[in-house]
Write an enzyme that holds these catalytic residues in place. Structure first.
Site: not given
Length: 608
Positions: A313, A339, A341-342, A378, A380, A382-383, A449-451
């Site tokens: 398929q 993206g 962190w890695t 999206d 991501d 960083e940063y 808003t964590y880590d």
């Protein structure tokens, strides 16, 4: 996202020399030259995995390929993928499938098979000529037709029109592709597709076929939503976004699959999924793990639809399961997240040419095999202009420039979003980039808003990794959700474009004697996949919460100290988000929740 677990997929490839059998790529002898090379990827005694790689070494596009070879008696192909493989006795033939026949100059494609026996291939032919690139018959393939336009859309049909392709010997007809699969072959440049489902999203592309029956590259894709059906194409104005990250690598060690969103009762309670992560290489978007993304085969009991995948398929893996999920829950929108962190190290090069980056991302998102799966992108990073796993020096305007290019490329019909820092310290990561200016191009920000705190500070002090507000004794008063949201608002980001981040995991230390926050430690607490971090579904029973601080739970059990969100603290955070006028909430990531989705349930209930 700070962390990224990943299990190895597949086997190590060992290239075996086949002197006199299959030539390595050499200099092109003709405009349509190509090579075919063979490797044995693995051998388990009674069987083996073989792989063929076809590479266009010429200067014009190759529109189709057929590889032929002979096996000695007793050696045969038992299953294959990414090619249609047949045999006549010991002579084997592999033809491209619909989506991988076209190879631009320098491009290559690999197909594989499982076999039994111990023999090696001989007598290789590619398109009837030598496999070493010296003779590949065939004329030039047709060009890509124009991107279709849609008109006369009804509950059950749509009319498609496109501009003609060109070919040196003439175009015979066109294949019409709906969601990556051929639904019709027509001689003209219009087609009306009927028998559709009301209120449903479809994606269409076309490809030309010449008088030699060669197919050219597919056109761009057009998305169409049929009328009726009573299904809203997305959240109503004012409705809150409830978004979760689905990790590509979770199908390995975590054994978490798209179907888990159904069995847990999660799917009806979310609005969006971020599929993570696509990679950023050489300044361009690319699929990371192709096996997990679109090659892994699912059995009937593993799949969302209850139908087993077949080896031939056009689309399998997570992408096909997401397609099935959207068919079952049409309200869910899926974004491809690049993206993390890695993989954020590639954004600096992308920022040097934002238009080229954006075009590459759209090419991935709109690949004809899965163009119907994704509703947006999206980013991501960083940063931007700051340090994460690596340090970026592209300047404060780079992020806004990249966002502007993505919106220009994707247009108004796609979602374009970004996961961003929540560092509200003076001169910190929020101050390093123009998040206020970039927000005009984006639908929303996923504010991470964590880590804020964790056992990378091995001796502590212990502190909640996702505090909603500051508190007496907090190690850094600017590291909390309320401060981050306030700073982004002050920079001109509308509250409705800010989503509050929730972690479905805890962070913890060991060697802790003090129950209250602020204690000293000796290092990270043991975790299932990585020291210092553990899923909520484990912590809720292994180390139940003993208190709360700044809107987040904490737990002291033995010598270990953990902080994490519970259904109760999530409920309070959702109430705060609504009071702040935020656009909703997002979380990292689905597999950390319980089997009955109690954290997602808390987000859903708290945002109603």
């Amino acid at each position: 996202m700070r962390f990224r677990h990943r299990a190895a997929a597949g086997f190590a490839t060992l290239a075996l020399p086949l002197a006199g059998l299959v030539g390595l790529a050499g200099p092109a002898q003709a405009a349509t030259s190509a090579t075919a090379t063979y490797t044995k990827a693995s051998d388990w005694g009674s069987g083996f995995e073989g792989r063929w790689t076809v590479k266009n070494t010429g200067t014009t596009s190759l529109s189709s390929w057929t590889v032929e070879w002979d096996f000695p008696a007793g050696t045969k192909v038992t299953s294959a993928w990414d090619a249609t493989v047949t045999n006549s006795g010991d002579h084997w033939t592999a033809k491209n499938v619909g989506w991988n026949g076209t190879l631009a100059p320098g491009a290559s494609v690999t197909f594989g098979f499982n076999g039994s026996g111990t023999g090696s291939p001989t007598g290789c032919k590619l398109n009837g000529g030598s496999c070493d690139g010296t003779s590949v018959p065939g004329d030039a393939a047709p060009s890509a037709p124009g991107t279709p336009t849609a008109s006369s859309v009804t509950d059950t049909s749509v009319k498609l029109s496109w501009s003609a392709a060109t070919d040196d010997k003439g175009v015979k007809n066109y294949d019409v592709l709906r969601d990556g699969a051929k639904v019709a072959t027509v001689t003209g440049t219009t087609y009306t597709d009927s028998g559709l489902t009301a209120g449903t999203d479809y994606s269409y592309a076309v490809q030309a076929r010449d008088t030699a029956d060669q197919t050219g590259p597919a056109s761009g894709s057009v998305k169409v939503r049929t009328t009726g059906g009573g299904t809203d194409p997305g959240p109503q104005p004012g409705a809150k976004v409830k978004l979760g990250y689905f990790t590509e690598w979770g199908v390995y060690g975590r054994n978490y699959h798209v179907k888990n969103l159904v069995t847990s009762g999660t799917a009806p309670k979310i609005t969006h999924i971020n599929y993570s992560f696509g990679n950023v290489k050489n300044g361009k978007c690319t699929v990371d793990d192709t096996f997990a993304a679109y090659e892994k085969t699912y059995t009937a009991d593993q799949s969302v639809s209850g139908t087993a995948d077949t080896w031939d398929q056009p689309l399998r893996g997570n992408f096909n399961q997401l397609r099935q999920l959207k068919a079952k829950y049409p309200h869910i929108k899926v974004l491809y997240s690049f993206g993390g962190w890695t993989y954020s190290g590639g954004f600096g090069q992308a920022a040097a040419n934002p238009a080229a980056f954006a075009a590459s991302c759209k090419q991935v998102v709109e690949d004809p095999r899965w163009a119907d799966v994704f509703d947006g992108i999206d980013i991501d990073w960083e940063y931007p202009n700051a340090c994460g796993l690596t340090c970026d020096t592209s300047g404060p305007a780079a992020f806004a420039n990249l966002s502007k290019a993505l919106r220009a490329e994707f247009g108004k019909d796609y979602l374009v979003t970004a996961a961003i820092t929540a560092d509200a310290s003076s001169g910190g990561k929020i101050d390093a980039a123009d998040y206020g200016g970039a927000s005009q191009y984006l639908d929303w920000y996923n504010v991470m808003t964590y880590d804020y705190f964790g056992a990378w500070d091995k001796t502590g002090p212990t502190a909640p990794h996702s505090p909603l507000t500051s508190y007496d004794g907090i190690p850094n008063p600017a590291f909390n959700s309320a401060a981050a949201i306030a700073k982004l608002k002050a920079k001109g980001v509308p509250a409705s474009k800010l989503l509050l981040g929730i972690g479905f995991y805890g962070r913890g230390w060991t060697g802790v004697t003090q129950s209250a926050p602020g204690g000293t430690a000796t290092g990270p607490a043991p975790g299932t996949y990585e020291a210092g971090i553990e899923d909520y579904k484990v912590l809720k029973t292994s180390c139940p919460a003993t208190g709360t601080v700044a809107g987040t739970a904490y737990a002291h059990c033995g010598s270990n100290w953990w902080s994490y969100d519970t259904p109760a603290t999530i409920g309070s955070k959702m109430a705060w988000a609504k009071n702040q006028g935020l656009g909703g909430a997002f979380f990292w990531e689905f597999s950390g929740d319980t089997a009955n989705g109690e954290l997602v349930t808390a987000i859903d209930g708290g945002l109603k």
